[in-house]
Design a protein around this motif. Structure first.
Motif, PDB file in Angstrom:
ATOM      1  N   SER A 192     -31.005  -1.416 -46.045  1.00  0.00           N
ATOM      2  CA  SER A 192     -30.173  -2.506 -45.536  1.00  0.00           C
ATOM      3  C   SER A 192     -29.570  -3.309 -46.692  1.00  0.00           C
ATOM      4  O   SER A 192     -28.487  -3.844 -46.570  1.00  0.00           O
ATOM      5  N   GLY A 230     -26.362  -1.622 -47.459  1.00  0.00           N
ATOM      6  CA  GLY A 230     -25.379  -1.988 -46.445  1.00  0.00           C
ATOM      7  C   GLY A 230     -24.908  -3.411 -46.651  1.00  0.00           C
ATOM      8  O   GLY A 230     -23.718  -3.688 -46.644  1.00  0.00           O
ATOM      9  N   TYR A 244     -21.208  -4.576 -47.292  1.00  0.00           N
ATOM     10  CA  TYR A 244     -20.532  -5.244 -46.172  1.00  0.00           C
ATOM     11  C   TYR A 244     -20.958  -6.684 -45.938  1.00  0.00           C
ATOM     12  O   TYR A 244     -21.388  -7.028 -44.851  1.00  0.00           O
ATOM     13  N   SER A 255     -22.704 -13.509 -37.793  1.00  0.00           N
ATOM     14  CA  SER A 255     -23.763 -12.604 -38.217  1.00  0.00           C
ATOM     15  C   SER A 255     -25.110 -13.324 -38.310  1.00  0.00           C
ATOM     16  O   SER A 255     -26.127 -12.690 -38.501  1.00  0.00           O
ATOM     17  N   GLY A 296     -12.926  -1.992 -37.509  1.00  0.00           N
ATOM     18  CA  GLY A 296     -14.089  -1.211 -37.936  1.00  0.00           C
ATOM     19  C   GLY A 296     -14.841  -1.941 -39.048  1.00  0.00           C
ATOM     20  O   GLY A 296     -16.069  -2.014 -39.044  1.00  0.00           O
ATOM     21  N   LEU A 297     -14.081  -2.490 -39.973  1.00  0.00           N
ATOM     22  CA  LEU A 297     -14.681  -3.248 -41.072  1.00  0.00           C
ATOM     23  C   LEU A 297     -15.470  -4.446 -40.531  1.00  0.00           C
ATOM     24  O   LEU A 297     -16.609  -4.691 -40.927  1.00  0.00           O
ATOM     25  N   ARG A 336     -18.746  -3.385 -39.101  1.00  0.00           N
ATOM     26  CA  ARG A 336     -19.756  -3.075 -40.121  1.00  0.00           C
ATOM     27  C   ARG A 336     -20.306  -4.347 -40.762  1.00  0.00           C
ATOM     28  O   ARG A 336     -21.496  -4.443 -41.047  1.00  0.00           O
ATOM     29  N   HIS A 383     -22.717  -5.921 -38.323  1.00  0.00           N
ATOM     30  CA  HIS A 383     -24.001  -5.225 -38.257  1.00  0.00           C
ATOM     31  C   HIS A 383     -24.819  -5.430 -39.542  1.00  0.00           C
ATOM     32  O   HIS A 383     -25.950  -5.877 -39.496  1.00  0.00           O
ATOM     33  N   HIS A 384     -24.212  -5.103 -40.678  1.00  0.00           N
ATOM     34  CA  HIS A 384     -24.985  -5.095 -41.921  1.00  0.00           C
ATOM     35  C   HIS A 384     -25.355  -6.485 -42.417  1.00  0.00           C
ATOM     36  O   HIS A 384     -26.313  -6.638 -43.170  1.00  0.00           O
ATOM     37  N   LEU A 396     -26.692   1.568 -36.914  1.00  0.00           N
ATOM     38  CA  LEU A 396     -25.351   1.238 -36.434  1.00  0.00           C
ATOM     39  C   LEU A 396     -24.754   2.524 -35.897  1.00  0.00           C
ATOM     40  O   LEU A 396     -24.569   3.485 -36.634  1.00  0.00           O
ATOM     41  N   GLU A 421     -21.628   4.308 -33.954  1.00  0.00           N
ATOM     42  CA  GLU A 421     -20.232   4.079 -33.580  1.00  0.00           C
ATOM     43  C   GLU A 421     -19.771   5.170 -32.630  1.00  0.00           C
ATOM     44  O   GLU A 421     -20.104   6.326 -32.804  1.00  0.00           O
ATOM     45  N   THR A 424     -27.153  -1.660 -33.463  1.00  0.00           N
ATOM     46  CA  THR A 424     -25.845  -2.018 -32.937  1.00  0.00           C
ATOM     47  C   THR A 424     -25.133  -0.788 -32.379  1.00  0.00           C
ATOM     48  O   THR A 424     -25.145   0.267 -33.001  1.00  0.00           O
TER      49      THR A 424
END
Ligand SMILES: Nc1ncnc2c1ncn2[C@@H]1O[C@H](COP(=O)(O)OP(=O)(O)OP(=O)(O)O)[C@@H](O)[C@H]1O
Ligand SMILES: [Mg+2]
Length: 480
Positions: A134, A137, A141, A164, A182-183, A186, A189-190, A199, A201, A242
């Protein structure tokens, strides 16, 4: 476990040496300390952090629990096994809160201690992998990965940062193609509370109705032709993490109904299955067409829309935040430079002008593609406009304007003068009104005389017909 580090903090020399010898034989790298101060020195040295710590509770210069608390405050995730002297009552509540792995009363049998230490090591290793995963990630992100210096970008970043920190059940991300949905997913989530979970998708537009359902919800053996084995769906695979439903607007009505149930009750049923399965996921949904419009058209369920849109992140199109071009372009140049021997270092004004004059209907994705092509094909440090190949500069802007009949496009490419802008507004108005001066004047909110005067001034006379002359009699103010 070779190479894993064990720290033994024990002031009784005989016991300390015995433990060290025993665990070295077991394959551990063992460090020793005889006091709190000694332990701190080891723990703060630059070397690798111990995986497991065995610590005596009562040390000559302090207490093992205090030390543990201090280490936890610094984010230390080692597993601690505490040894207590005979007859001392350990502060077990505090130890529990601090996440100590276990308490053992002296004298300890080595076999028992070994069992406990091995268990602690397993826990610590799992913890470490999760953390590393993590961390990477999170490093890639954080909310700051959403670049841009404009107010709109800064607001988006702040919103992502705030979201977040929340426990999200569902959230809707809206934005045109290439705006970073999409960004954003992420990042959420991260950087979010579920970063340690998966995560998952899924692009809802990529699969036809029934296939999407069995992908999402899974299926039981024989649920349909070809379903040979039981299959866990994406909802189940995303448990603890997620589920990112991209292009949710494209789902079929039947799927929407099942999604609603899943979102509301947090329960799903595999296709062909009887029993309901509880799922613990955070759902991020993205749509690049206004979902609200789809609701009004009747192609998207209103109840599902309301359920999803409790929290919404709206990503602004690039043309609404052109100040961001600078940062986005340089970030992309740096990224694609890494793939070529010729490093682009200079972007001439002329190139910037073209980039700024373009409306970027494909938003950041399109911008990145253009920069990628230009960087990869560059023959020196100066980015040439040769490979930009942007569609005729004002073309997309015109297309954009065409959607709004009252809008028109003026490109600020550095060549336009104020006079020139006035002339183009007048001729556009005349053109749209088929050369009818009175109509064009009404469109511009000026009198016919004023318009006549300006038509002459700009030499546009031959285009304006004045067939309605005299029709609007209150148009009597003089030329401006
Ligand atoms: N603000 C931003 N800062 C940095 N990179 C960005 C930003 N917005 C988008 N990008 C990058 O642009 C590319 C396109 O973004 P992304 O795939 O997230 O868009 P999208 O909205 O999901 O598009 P689509 O609707 O077509 O799926 C990605 O490489 C993404 O990392
Ligand atoms: Mg996308």
């Amino acid at each position: 476990m070779s190479g894993d580090l064990l720290l033994v903090i024990e002031d009784e020399e005989l016991l300390r040496e015995e433990l060290a010898r025993h665990f070295r034989r077991d394959g551990w790298d063992v460090l020793v300390a005889a006091s709190v101060a000694g332990a701190v020195e080891v723990l703060e040295s630059a070397g690798p952090a111990p995986l497991v710590v065995i610590s005596d509770l009562a040390l000559p210069d302090g207490n093992g629990l205090d030390l543990l608390e201090e280490r936890r405050a610094r984010g230390d995730v080692a597993e601690w096994v505490l040894l207590t002297g005979y007859g001392t009552v350990p502060d077990s509540v505090r130890a529990l809160r601090l996440g100590a792995h276990d308490f053992l009363q002296k004298p300890v049998s080595l076999e028992r201690l070994e069992l406990v230490v091995n268990g602690a090591a397993r826990g610590a290793r799992a913890q470490r992998t999760l953390r590393e995963r993590s961390d990477s990630g999170q490093r890639r992100y954080p909310p700051e990965a959403f670049l841009g210096q404009s107010v709109l970008a800064a607001e988006t970043r702040d919103l992502l940062a705030r979201l977040s920190r929340l426990r999200i059940t569902t959230l809707l991300i809206e934005g045109e193609t290439g705006t970073g949905k999409g960004l954003a997913a992420r990042i959420l989530h991260h950087s979010g509370l579920r970063a340690e979970g998966p995560l998952v998708e899924v692009n809802c537009a990529a699969l036809p109705g029934e296939l999407l359902e069995s992908e999402l919800f899974g299926h039981e053996t024989g649920a349909f032709t070809g379903a040979n084995a039981r299959h866990r769906g994406l909802f189940e695979q995303a448990a603890g993490g997620t589920l990112f439903l991209d292009e949710i607007g494209e789902t079929a009505p039947a799927t929407q109904a099942k999604l609603l149930k899943a979102v509301e009750d947090r329960r799903i049923r595999r296709v062909g299955g009887e029993k309901e399965i509880e799922v613990d996921v955070q759902i991020l949904a993205a749509s690049n067409r206004d979902l609200r419009v789809r609701v009004d058209e009747g192609t998207f369920r209103e109840d599902l829309y309301h359920r999803l849109s409790v929290l919404t992140v709206e990503l602004p199109p690039l043309r609404a935040r052109m100040e961001d071009l600078n940062e986005l372009v340089w970030a992309a140049v740096a990224e694609f430079n890494a793939a070529t021997p010729t490093k682009v270092k200079v972007i001439p004004d002329g190139v910037w002008r073209k980039l700024r004059a373009y409306a970027w209907p494909g938003n950041v994705r399109e911008l990145r593609n253009v920069i990628e092509r230009s960087v990869l094909l560059a023959t020196g440090p100066v980015l040439s406009d040769r490979w930009l190949s942007l569609p005729s500069e004002s073309e997309p802007l015109r297309r954009e304007a065409a959607r709004d009949p009252t809008a028109m496009v003026i490109s600020l490419d550095g060549r336009t003068t104020l006079d020139g802008i006035e002339a183009s507004i007048l001729s556009e108005a005349l053109e749209r009104m088929d050369g009818n001066v009175s109509a064009a004047a009404r469109l511009l909110g000026i009198t016919r005389q004023t318009l006549r005067y300006r038509i002459e001034k700009h030499g546009l006379a031959e285009r304006g017909r004045d067939e309605e002359a005299g029709a609007d009699l209150d148009d009597d103010s003089g030329p401006a």
